[in-house]
Design a protein around this motif. Structure first.
Motif, PDB file in Angstrom:
ATOM      1  N   THR A  12      76.976  10.261 -64.743  1.00 49.62           N
ATOM      2  CA  THR A  12      75.947  10.482 -63.737  1.00 49.62           C
ATOM      3  C   THR A  12      75.280   9.155 -63.416  1.00 49.62           C
ATOM      4  OG1 THR A  12      74.325  11.058 -65.433  1.00 49.62           O
ATOM      5  CG2 THR A  12      75.532  12.875 -64.398  1.00 49.62           C
ATOM      6  N   PHE A  13      74.840   9.044 -62.169  1.00 48.34           N
ATOM      7  CA  PHE A  13      74.268   7.800 -61.664  1.00 48.34           C
ATOM      8  C   PHE A  13      72.943   8.074 -60.981  1.00 48.34           C
ATOM      9  CE2 PHE A  13      78.766   7.237 -62.072  1.00 48.34           C
ATOM     10  CZ  PHE A  13      78.896   5.961 -62.575  1.00 48.34           C
ATOM     11  N   ALA A  14      72.024   7.124 -61.102  1.00 54.74           N
ATOM     12  CA  ALA A  14      70.699   7.265 -60.513  1.00 54.74           C
ATOM     13  C   ALA A  14      70.713   7.022 -59.014  1.00 54.74           C
ATOM     14  CB  ALA A  14      69.721   6.303 -61.179  1.00 54.74           C
ATOM     15  N   THR A  15      71.666   6.244 -58.523  1.00 61.37           N
ATOM     16  CA  THR A  15      71.713   5.931 -57.094  1.00 61.37           C
ATOM     17  C   THR A  15      73.120   6.104 -56.540  1.00 61.37           C
ATOM     18  OG1 THR A  15      72.238   3.581 -57.384  1.00 61.37           O
ATOM     19  CG2 THR A  15      69.895   4.186 -57.364  1.00 61.37           C
ATOM     20  N   ARG A  16      73.186   6.339 -55.258  1.00 58.48           N
ATOM     21  CA  ARG A  16      74.482   6.438 -54.581  1.00 58.48           C
ATOM     22  C   ARG A  16      75.202   5.088 -54.662  1.00 58.48           C
ATOM     23  NH1 ARG A  16      78.143  10.174 -52.318  1.00 58.48           N
ATOM     24  NH2 ARG A  16      79.762   8.752 -51.676  1.00 58.48           N
ATOM     25  N   GLU A  17      74.446   4.014 -54.566  1.00 54.56           N
ATOM     26  CA  GLU A  17      75.020   2.676 -54.652  1.00 54.56           C
ATOM     27  C   GLU A  17      75.761   2.474 -55.981  1.00 54.56           C
ATOM     28  OE1 GLU A  17      73.513  -1.814 -53.732  1.00 54.56           O
ATOM     29  OE2 GLU A  17      72.146  -0.529 -54.865  1.00 54.56           O
ATOM     30  N   ALA A  18      75.175   2.914 -57.082  1.00 52.16           N
ATOM     31  CA  ALA A  18      75.811   2.777 -58.400  1.00 52.16           C
ATOM     32  C   ALA A  18      77.065   3.641 -58.483  1.00 52.16           C
ATOM     33  CB  ALA A  18      74.823   3.147 -59.501  1.00 52.16           C
ATOM     34  N   ALA A  19      77.002   4.859 -57.942  1.00 55.61           N
ATOM     35  CA  ALA A  19      78.172   5.731 -57.936  1.00 55.61           C
ATOM     36  C   ALA A  19      79.306   5.099 -57.124  1.00 55.61           C
ATOM     37  CB  ALA A  19      77.808   7.102 -57.360  1.00 55.61           C
ATOM     38  N   ASP A  20      78.969   4.555 -55.967  1.00 61.25           N
ATOM     39  CA  ASP A  20      79.972   3.887 -55.126  1.00 61.25           C
ATOM     40  C   ASP A  20      80.587   2.689 -55.835  1.00 61.25           C
ATOM     41  OD1 ASP A  20      79.632   5.690 -53.050  1.00 61.25           O
ATOM     42  OD2 ASP A  20      78.297   4.389 -51.901  1.00 61.25           O
ATOM     43  N   LEU A  21      79.771   1.950 -56.566  1.00 61.68           N
ATOM     44  CA  LEU A  21      80.269   0.788 -57.308  1.00 61.68           C
ATOM     45  C   LEU A  21      81.271   1.221 -58.381  1.00 61.68           C
ATOM     46  CD1 LEU A  21      80.112  -2.268 -57.723  1.00 61.68           C
ATOM     47  CD2 LEU A  21      78.223  -1.863 -59.304  1.00 61.68           C
ATOM     48  N   ALA A  22      80.960   2.289 -59.084  1.00 66.84           N
ATOM     49  CA  ALA A  22      81.887   2.797 -60.100  1.00 66.84           C
ATOM     50  C   ALA A  22      83.217   3.181 -59.462  1.00 66.84           C
ATOM     51  CB  ALA A  22      81.279   3.994 -60.821  1.00 66.84           C
ATOM     52  N   ILE A  23      83.159   3.867 -58.328  1.00 67.80           N
ATOM     53  CA  ILE A  23      84.379   4.279 -57.630  1.00 67.80           C
ATOM     54  C   ILE A  23      85.178   3.055 -57.198  1.00 67.80           C
ATOM     55  CG2 ILE A  23      85.265   5.419 -55.560  1.00 67.80           C
ATOM     56  CD1 ILE A  23      82.729   7.277 -55.836  1.00 67.80           C
ATOM     57  N   GLU A  24      84.499   2.078 -56.646  1.00 64.94           N
ATOM     58  CA  GLU A  24      85.168   0.849 -56.210  1.00 64.94           C
ATOM     59  C   GLU A  24      85.891   0.166 -57.370  1.00 64.94           C
ATOM     60  OE1 GLU A  24      83.736  -3.523 -54.731  1.00 64.94           O
ATOM     61  OE2 GLU A  24      82.729  -1.790 -53.834  1.00 64.94           O
ATOM     62  N   HIS A  25      85.236   0.087 -58.515  1.00 63.85           N
ATOM     63  CA  HIS A  25      85.859  -0.539 -59.686  1.00 63.85           C
ATOM     64  C   HIS A  25      87.053   0.273 -60.184  1.00 63.85           C
ATOM     65  CE1 HIS A  25      83.064  -3.859 -60.710  1.00 63.85           C
ATOM     66  NE2 HIS A  25      82.277  -3.159 -59.908  1.00 63.85           N
ATOM     67  N   LEU A  26      86.919   1.591 -60.208  1.00 61.38           N
ATOM     68  CA  LEU A  26      88.020   2.434 -60.661  1.00 61.38           C
ATOM     69  C   LEU A  26      89.258   2.235 -59.787  1.00 61.38           C
ATOM     70  CD1 LEU A  26      86.130   5.777 -61.364  1.00 61.38           C
ATOM     71  CD2 LEU A  26      87.181   4.286 -63.077  1.00 61.38           C
ATOM     72  N   VAL A  27      89.057   2.196 -58.487  1.00 59.32           N
ATOM     73  CA  VAL A  27      90.176   2.093 -57.545  1.00 59.32           C
ATOM     74  C   VAL A  27      90.730   0.675 -57.483  1.00 59.32           C
ATOM     75  CG1 VAL A  27      90.832   2.295 -55.105  1.00 59.32           C
ATOM     76  CG2 VAL A  27      89.389   4.052 -56.170  1.00 59.32           C
ATOM     77  N   GLN A  28      89.852  -0.295 -57.250  1.00 62.28           N
ATOM     78  CA  GLN A  28      90.319  -1.652 -56.976  1.00 62.28           C
ATOM     79  C   GLN A  28      90.695  -2.444 -58.220  1.00 62.28           C
ATOM     80  OE1 GLN A  28      87.583  -3.636 -54.349  1.00 62.28           O
ATOM     81  NE2 GLN A  28      87.728  -2.035 -52.810  1.00 62.28           N
ATOM     82  N   GLU A  29      89.963  -2.268 -59.299  1.00 59.90           N
ATOM     83  CA  GLU A  29      90.231  -3.066 -60.490  1.00 59.90           C
ATOM     84  C   GLU A  29      91.144  -2.366 -61.494  1.00 59.90           C
ATOM     85  OE1 GLU A  29      86.591  -4.435 -62.222  1.00 59.90           O
ATOM     86  OE2 GLU A  29      85.900  -5.287 -60.324  1.00 59.90           O
ATOM     87  N   HIS A  30      91.109  -1.031 -61.500  1.00 64.19           N
ATOM     88  CA  HIS A  30      91.857  -0.305 -62.519  1.00 64.19           C
ATOM     89  C   HIS A  30      92.979   0.555 -61.948  1.00 64.19           C
ATOM     90  CE1 HIS A  30      89.004  -1.802 -65.408  1.00 64.19           C
ATOM     91  NE2 HIS A  30      88.018  -1.320 -64.678  1.00 64.19           N
ATOM     92  N   GLY A  31      93.144   0.561 -60.629  1.00 64.75           N
ATOM     93  CA  GLY A  31      94.265   1.244 -60.009  1.00 64.75           C
ATOM     94  C   GLY A  31      94.239   2.760 -60.072  1.00 64.75           C
ATOM     95  N   ILE A  32      93.056   3.346 -60.264  1.00 66.44           N
ATOM     96  CA  ILE A  32      92.941   4.806 -60.272  1.00 66.44           C
ATOM     97  C   ILE A  32      93.087   5.292 -58.830  1.00 66.44           C
ATOM     98  CG2 ILE A  32      91.478   6.787 -60.875  1.00 66.44           C
ATOM     99  CD1 ILE A  32      92.248   5.022 -63.303  1.00 66.44           C
ATOM    100  N   ASP A  33      93.895   6.303 -58.611  1.00 66.22           N
ATOM    101  CA  ASP A  33      94.108   6.858 -57.283  1.00 66.22           C
ATOM    102  C   ASP A  33      92.807   7.481 -56.780  1.00 66.22           C
ATOM    103  OD1 ASP A  33      94.851   8.404 -55.040  1.00 66.22           O
ATOM    104  OD2 ASP A  33      96.816   8.843 -55.904  1.00 66.22           O
TER     105      ASP A  33
END
Length: 103
Positions: A12-33
């Protein structure tokens, strides 16, 4: 993915910005679909998180700032293979996840 090999990580994240950052890292850095990542309000109410972050700010027709809907945390979950769990947990933590679980 083979169902026996898939785990779901949630944070869980306090802000939408933090949630978006997690998604970006999962996709771009770790190759999660991206199709294996899900975002929703943690509770029933629509929310932008529990704190404003700038990206969720909006303006009315007259140009005045509107307060974002701050009604609760944002939950991000991702279906990942067992081999991806550590990297996914790291991405969630670095983005500021609270209440991190894996099942």
């Amino acid at each position: 993915m083979d169902d026996d090999n898939v785990r779901t990580i949630r944070g869980t994240f306090a802000t939408r910005e933090a949630a978006d950052l997690a998604i970006e890292h999962l996709v771009q850095e770790h190759g999660i679909d991206r199709a294996d990542i899900f975002v929703q309000a943690k509770d029933a109410a629509n929310t932008s998180g529990i704190a404003p972050s700038g990206g969720d700010a909006s303006r009315d027709a007259g140009g005045s700032d509107l307060d974002p809907a701050l009604r609760g945390e944002i939950e991000v979950s991702a279906d990942v293979s067992r081999d991806e769990i550590a990297a996914a947990e790291q991405a969630f933590r670095e983005a500021g996840a609270a209440h991190l679980t894996t099942r």
